[in-house]
Motif scaffolding. Structure first.
Motif, PDB file in Angstrom:
ATOM      1  N   GLY A  26       2.292   1.638  -3.282  1.00 40.61           N
ATOM      2  CA  GLY A  26       1.439   2.123  -4.282  1.00 40.61           C
ATOM      3  C   GLY A  26       1.229   3.638  -4.101  1.00 40.61           C
ATOM      4  O   GLY A  26       1.019   4.287  -5.284  1.00 40.61           O
ATOM      5  N   ALA A  27       1.094   4.137  -2.912  1.00 39.99           N
ATOM      6  CA  ALA A  27       0.889   5.632  -2.764  1.00 39.99           C
ATOM      7  C   ALA A  27       2.279   6.522  -3.217  1.00 39.99           C
ATOM      8  O   ALA A  27       2.195   7.531  -3.498  1.00 39.99           O
ATOM      9  N   ASN A  31       0.775  -1.367  -0.038  1.00 37.15           N
ATOM     10  CA  ASN A  31      -0.162   0.083  -0.086  1.00 37.15           C
ATOM     11  C   ASN A  31       0.864   1.212   0.071  1.00 37.15           C
ATOM     12  O   ASN A  31       0.641   2.398  -0.751  1.00 37.15           O
ATOM     13  N   GLU A  32       1.990   1.283   1.024  1.00 37.22           N
ATOM     14  CA  GLU A  32       2.705   2.395   0.693  1.00 37.22           C
ATOM     15  C   GLU A  32       3.556   2.732  -0.499  1.00 37.22           C
ATOM     16  O   GLU A  32       3.611   3.827  -0.911  1.00 37.22           O
ATOM     17  N   ASP A  79       4.814   9.774  -9.490  1.00 40.18           N
ATOM     18  CA  ASP A  79       3.936  10.267 -10.867  1.00 40.18           C
ATOM     19  C   ASP A  79       3.510  11.724 -10.853  1.00 40.18           C
ATOM     20  O   ASP A  79       3.665  12.218 -11.903  1.00 40.18           O
ATOM     21  N   ARG A  80       2.909  11.784  -9.678  1.00 48.72           N
ATOM     22  CA  ARG A  80       2.241  13.357  -9.760  1.00 48.72           C
ATOM     23  C   ARG A  80       3.476  14.276  -9.689  1.00 48.72           C
ATOM     24  O   ARG A  80       3.469  15.269 -10.445  1.00 48.72           O
ATOM     25  N   LYS A  89       4.261   5.304  -5.390  1.00 45.57           N
ATOM     26  CA  LYS A  89       4.237   5.545  -6.928  1.00 45.57           C
ATOM     27  C   LYS A  89       3.497   6.707  -7.297  1.00 45.57           C
ATOM     28  O   LYS A  89       3.736   7.556  -8.443  1.00 45.57           O
ATOM     29  N   LYS A  90       2.327   6.535  -6.711  1.00 44.63           N
ATOM     30  CA  LYS A  90       1.265   7.876  -7.282  1.00 44.63           C
ATOM     31  C   LYS A  90       1.976   9.419  -7.132  1.00 44.63           C
ATOM     32  O   LYS A  90       1.766  10.061  -7.907  1.00 44.63           O
ATOM     33  N   GLU A  91       2.450   9.484  -5.951  1.00 42.43           N
ATOM     34  CA  GLU A  91       3.214  10.748  -5.602  1.00 42.43           C
ATOM     35  C   GLU A  91       4.234  10.954  -6.542  1.00 42.43           C
ATOM     36  O   GLU A  91       4.500  12.059  -6.987  1.00 42.43           O
TER      37      GLU A  91
END
Length: 114
Positions: free
Chosen positions: A79-80, A76-77, A86-87, A82-84
């Motif tokens: 995943g979060a 989960n960490e 990418d942002r 990776k999203k950050e």
């Protein structure tokens, strides 16, 4: 508490019948008692080993559940993260493009543009 290694089952410990010698009528009861005592001892050793193995398996199952929970949290960490990431990459690209456009606009306004 005894460790499994202390209760190691050996052929000698598990041997309850020691031979086929002729047993007289008067000795039968004594030999049967001896056999029963040896069998009980072997059964106790076997039960102690099985119980120790059950405890170890239960501990391993508990540890496996903990490890799965930890891995789920890590996933989960990640995943979060990776999203950050990418942002941030997208923001950096957008900002770079905006800076280049502003630079061109300034150059154009100063008459240096092409």
């Amino acid at each position: 508490m005894n460790k499994l290694s202390d209760l190691k089952l050996t052929n000698e410990k598990m041997r309850t019948f020691t031979g086929h010698e002729k047993i007289g009528t008067l000795k039968a009861g004594e030999k049967l008692t001896e056999f029963g005592e040896k069998q009980n001892n072997a059964n106790e050793l076997l039960a102690a080993n099985v119980n120790d193995l059950i405890k170890r398996v239960c501990a391993l199952e508990d540890k496996q559940i903990q490890n799965e929970d930890i891995m789920r949290k890590i996933a989960n960490e990640l995943g979060a993260f990776k999203k950050e990431l990418d942002r941030i990459r997208l923001t950096e690209k957008l900002n770079s493009g905006a800076i280049e456009r502003l630079d061109r606009a300034i150059k154009l306004s100063e008459g240096d543009g092409k």
